[in-house]
Design a protein around this motif. Structure first.
Motif, short mmCIF file in Angstrom:
data_model
loop_
_atom_site.label_atom_id
_atom_site.label_comp_id
_atom_site.label_asym_id
_atom_site.label_seq_id
_atom_site.Cartn_x
_atom_site.Cartn_y
_atom_site.Cartn_z
N ALA A 203 0.86 -1.18 0.00
CA ALA A 203 0.00 0.00 0.00
C ALA A 203 0.90 1.23 0.00
O ALA A 203 1.96 1.23 0.63
N TRP A 204 0.48 2.27 -0.72
CA TRP A 204 1.30 3.49 -0.78
C TRP A 204 1.57 4.03 0.63
O TRP A 204 2.67 4.53 0.92
N ALA A 205 0.58 3.93 1.52
CA ALA A 205 0.75 4.48 2.87
C ALA A 205 1.85 3.78 3.65
O ALA A 205 2.40 4.35 4.59
N GLU A 206 2.21 2.54 3.26
CA GLU A 206 3.33 1.85 3.92
C GLU A 206 4.65 2.53 3.61
O GLU A 206 5.63 2.39 4.36
N LEU A 207 4.71 3.23 2.49
CA LEU A 207 5.97 3.80 2.01
C LEU A 207 6.07 5.30 2.26
O LEU A 207 7.18 5.84 2.29
N ASP A 208 4.94 5.96 2.40
CA ASP A 208 4.88 7.41 2.51
C ASP A 208 5.21 7.84 3.93
O ASP A 208 4.50 7.48 4.87
N PRO A 209 6.30 8.60 4.13
CA PRO A 209 6.67 9.02 5.49
C PRO A 209 5.62 9.92 6.14
O PRO A 209 5.64 10.12 7.35
N GLY A 210 4.69 10.44 5.33
CA GLY A 210 3.60 11.22 5.90
C GLY A 210 2.58 10.37 6.64
O GLY A 210 1.77 10.90 7.41
N PHE A 211 2.63 9.05 6.40
CA PHE A 211 1.69 8.15 7.03
C PHE A 211 2.36 7.05 7.85
O PHE A 211 1.78 6.54 8.80
N ALA A 212 3.55 6.63 7.46
CA ALA A 212 4.21 5.50 8.12
C ALA A 212 5.62 5.88 8.55
O ALA A 212 6.27 6.73 7.94
N LYS A 213 6.09 5.21 9.60
CA LYS A 213 7.44 5.46 10.10
C LYS A 213 8.47 4.49 9.52
O LYS A 213 9.65 4.58 9.83
N SER A 214 8.02 3.55 8.71
CA SER A 214 8.94 2.56 8.15
C SER A 214 9.87 3.19 7.12
O SER A 214 9.57 4.26 6.56
#
Length: 211
Positions: free
Chosen positions: A141-152
């Motif tokens: 999911a894009w949110a897994e990669l986007d630092p605006g949503f995830a800390k990974s």
């Protein structure tokens, strides 16, 4: 190149994501990279031009993007580097490594994904399919990669434990938040960015390769 993908193509991404959930072994490529390149465009008739084969080690960044392009280990080494320490389980047992590379989000962002700005948090509809040799594929999911949503800090790694990867093998996908190694895709040759809208809404209108 902009290529329209049918509903089955987008739906297949979701099926592959579910099928890969039980895999706990880092993906080891066994075949040649898929024949692909973002350089070709549609002709006057609207038909897509043939895609030249990727050279060993090249990774195509395409899909619903405005600026598809290819990356290599050499080009990645010239970008700001991030180091991560990871632990994950594989068929060989518990693995512990230090990887260095470039944030996957930064590489994909440069291709300018076409998320619908009219939708609230339109980027949350995004998915990324990473393909390695032997047609191995893992989905994010894009949110897994986007630092605006995830800390990974998902990386396109250029080295493992200080040892550079071979240029012909290309970068390796590194997913620090995963406890199993199934999404550590090696011999990466394609990163496809798209959205789930066509599959969810039943429109069949998702975009394929970029132009």
């Amino acid at each position: 190149m902009v290529r329209r993908a049918s509903l089955p193509v987008v739906a297949a991404v979701a099926v592959l994501m579910l099928a890969g959930c039980g895999d706990n072994t880092p993906a080891k490529a066994t075949g040649s990279p898929a024949a692909s390149s973002p350089a070709a465009g549609a002709g006057a008739s609207g038909a897509a031009s043939p895609l030249p084969a990727l050279k060993p080690g090249e990774v195509r960044v395409a899909g619903q993007v405005d600026k598809p392009y290819t990356v290599t280990l050499a080009s990645l080494r010239g970008l700001p580097q991030v180091s991560v320490e990871v632990e994950y389980t594989s068929a060989k047992g518990q693995q512990k490594h230090t990887y260095q590379g470039v944030l996957l989000h930064d590489v994909l962002k440069d291709a300018q994904p076409r998320f619908d700005a009219s939708k609230k948090n339109g980027q949350l509809r995004g998915v990324v399919a990473a393909t390695g040799g032997g047609d191995y594929r893992a989905v994010f999911a894009w949110a897994e990669l986007d630092p605006g949503f995830a800390k990974s800090q998902v990386l396109l790694a250029v080295s493992e434990d200080g040892k550079p990867f071979d240029d012909a093998a290309g970068p390796r996908l590194v997913v620090p938040q995963d406890s199993k190694g199934g999404r550590y895709v090696s011999e990466l040759n394609q990163l496809w960015v798209g959205t789930v809208d066509a599959a969810v809404d039943g429109t069949g209108g998702a975009s394929g390769a970029g132009s």
